[in-house]
Design an enzyme around this catalytic site. Sequence first.
Site, PDB file in Angstrom:
ATOM      1  N   ASN A 163     -13.003   2.441   5.052  1.00 29.51           N
ATOM      2  CA  ASN A 163     -11.547   2.367   5.216  1.00 29.51           C
ATOM      3  C   ASN A 163     -11.091   3.048   6.526  1.00 29.51           C
ATOM      4  OD1 ASN A 163      -8.747   2.826   4.990  1.00 29.51           O
ATOM      5  ND2 ASN A 163      -8.856   2.842   2.761  1.00 29.51           N
TER       6      ASN A 163
ATOM      7  N   GLU B 106     -19.777   2.643  -5.483  1.00 31.91           N
ATOM      8  CA  GLU B 106     -18.866   3.500  -6.250  1.00 31.91           C
ATOM      9  C   GLU B 106     -19.274   3.447  -7.718  1.00 31.91           C
ATOM     10  OE1 GLU B 106     -14.828   3.689  -4.931  1.00 31.91           O
ATOM     11  OE2 GLU B 106     -14.098   3.885  -6.976  1.00 31.91           O
TER      12      GLU B 106
ATOM     13  N   ASP C 254     -12.541  10.462  -2.048  1.00 24.18           N
ATOM     14  CA  ASP C 254     -12.163   9.521  -3.099  1.00 24.18           C
ATOM     15  C   ASP C 254     -10.775   9.900  -3.591  1.00 24.18           C
ATOM     16  OD1 ASP C 254     -13.600   7.200  -4.363  1.00 24.18           O
ATOM     17  OD2 ASP C 254     -12.617   8.111  -6.084  1.00 24.18           O
TER      18      ASP C 254
ATOM     19  N   GLY D  42      -2.347   0.437   1.524  1.00 24.34           N
ATOM     20  CA  GLY D  42      -2.564   0.872   0.141  1.00 24.34           C
ATOM     21  C   GLY D  42      -1.268   1.066  -0.624  1.00 24.34           C
ATOM     22  N   TYR D  43      -1.222   2.186  -1.374  1.00 23.26           N
ATOM     23  CA  TYR D  43      -0.055   2.473  -2.216  1.00 23.26           C
ATOM     24  C   TYR D  43       1.069   3.170  -1.440  1.00 23.26           C
ATOM     25  CZ  TYR D  43      -3.143   1.409  -6.191  1.00 23.26           C
ATOM     26  OH  TYR D  43      -3.989   0.787  -7.088  1.00 23.26           O
ATOM     27  N   ASP D  44       0.909   3.351  -0.141  1.00 27.38           N
ATOM     28  CA  ASP D  44       1.944   4.042   0.645  1.00 27.38           C
ATOM     29  C   ASP D  44       3.359   3.466   0.440  1.00 27.38           C
ATOM     30  OD1 ASP D  44       0.328   5.981   1.675  1.00 27.38           O
ATOM     31  OD2 ASP D  44       0.364   5.280   3.747  1.00 27.38           O
TER      32      ASP D  44
ATOM     33  N   HIS E 107      -1.805  14.226  -0.049  1.00 23.61           N
ATOM     34  CA  HIS E 107      -2.976  14.660  -0.827  1.00 23.61           C
ATOM     35  C   HIS E 107      -4.176  14.849   0.110  1.00 23.61           C
ATOM     36  CE1 HIS E 107      -2.765  10.399  -0.285  1.00 23.61           C
ATOM     37  NE2 HIS E 107      -3.899  10.111  -0.897  1.00 23.61           N
ATOM     38  N   ARG E 108      -4.318  13.925   1.062  1.00 24.36           N
ATOM     39  CA  ARG E 108      -5.440  13.972   2.035  1.00 24.36           C
ATOM     40  C   ARG E 108      -5.324  15.237   2.895  1.00 24.36           C
ATOM     41  NH1 ARG E 108      -4.837   9.286   3.252  1.00 24.36           N
ATOM     42  NH2 ARG E 108      -6.428   8.720   1.751  1.00 24.36           N
TER      43      ARG E 108
HETATM   44  P1  IMP Z   1     -10.491   4.988  -2.911  1.00 24.24           P
HETATM   45  O1  IMP Z   1     -10.682   6.419  -2.636  1.00 24.24           O
HETATM   46  O2  IMP Z   1     -10.807   4.141  -1.718  1.00 24.24           O
HETATM   47  O3  IMP Z   1     -11.176   4.535  -4.170  1.00 24.24           O
HETATM   48  O4  IMP Z   1      -8.923   4.836  -3.078  1.00 24.24           O
HETATM   49  C1  IMP Z   1      -8.290   4.373  -4.214  1.00 24.24           C
HETATM   50  C2  IMP Z   1      -7.125   3.480  -3.844  1.00 24.24           C
HETATM   51  O5  IMP Z   1      -6.053   4.277  -3.403  1.00 24.24           O
HETATM   52  C3  IMP Z   1      -7.419   2.451  -2.752  1.00 24.24           C
HETATM   53  O6  IMP Z   1      -6.791   1.232  -3.089  1.00 24.24           O
HETATM   54  C4  IMP Z   1      -6.768   3.054  -1.526  1.00 24.24           C
HETATM   55  O7  IMP Z   1      -6.306   2.062  -0.648  1.00 24.24           O
HETATM   56  C5  IMP Z   1      -5.607   3.825  -2.144  1.00 24.24           C
HETATM   57  N1  IMP Z   1      -5.260   4.996  -1.355  1.00 24.24           N
HETATM   58  C6  IMP Z   1      -5.999   6.115  -1.171  1.00 24.24           C
HETATM   59  N2  IMP Z   1      -5.361   6.982  -0.375  1.00 24.24           N
HETATM   60  C7  IMP Z   1      -4.201   6.387  -0.050  1.00 24.24           C
HETATM   61  C8  IMP Z   1      -3.114   6.792   0.773  1.00 24.24           C
HETATM   62  O8  IMP Z   1      -3.074   7.857   1.403  1.00 24.24           O
HETATM   63  N3  IMP Z   1      -2.111   5.906   0.856  1.00 24.24           N
HETATM   64  C9  IMP Z   1      -2.109   4.719   0.217  1.00 24.24           C
HETATM   65  N4  IMP Z   1      -3.075   4.282  -0.548  1.00 24.24           N
HETATM   66  C10 IMP Z   1      -4.135   5.133  -0.675  1.00 24.24           C
END
Ligand code: IMP
Length: 182
Positions: free
Chosen positions: A13, A40, A69, A142-144, A167-168
């Site tokens: 990503n 995963e 994650d 993503g969920y932004d 969160h990041r």
């Molecule tokens: P994963 O860590 O890639 O499994 O993330 C889980 C889901 O959350 C994925 O669909 C990511 O695109 C989304 N996601 C993770 N972090 C963010 C963020 O900071 N903003 C928006 N979507 C996020």
Amino acid sequence: MPQSFDLFFASSNQHKFSEAKKILDEFGINLGFFKCNLEEIQSDSLKEIAKHKATQAFDKLRKPVIVEDDGLFIESLNGFPGPYSSYVFKTIGNKGIINLVKQKRKAKFVSIISYHDKYSQISFESKVNGMISKKISGKDWGYDPIFIPSKFKKTFAQLENKNEISHRFKALKKFANWYLDN
Ligand code: IMP
């Protein structure tokens, strides 16, 4: 691959990497991108998923590496989609989430940063509380566009300071403080 990086971020990503790089730059940590697909595992625990990915990443790269994650946990849906956030995003997407969340909109975004090197593995967790917006607002990834952090009126996609409150950011700050001490 340039040799001058202190540390690598393993992920497929690009968005996550770009944000992580900006955040760790502020701590003086020079982050390289190890673009790869990591398996995963299915688990209820984000931490177990992240640890498993970090082990794989280190086995491939043999250099100090972090993986991340994340999960979006919606209170009225008993924490769904949580560890399944990636699959749910690919299947029902933001529109599907908005359709599921009717009244109680409280949610949290959780990030686990898992570090792995020759000697150790360690994970850092952080969360940001917030709510699911009533409509898709903004265009980011993503969920932004549907997550409004607490104390704000805009979604992550609309906020200019996401990288200072996310969160990041919080999980990477914990990691950076540990990393710079060790
Ligand atoms: P994963 O860590 O890639 O499994 O993330 C889980 C889901 O959350 C994925 O669909 C990511 O695109 C989304 N996601 C993770 N972090 C963010 C963020 O900071 N903003 C928006 N979507 C996020």
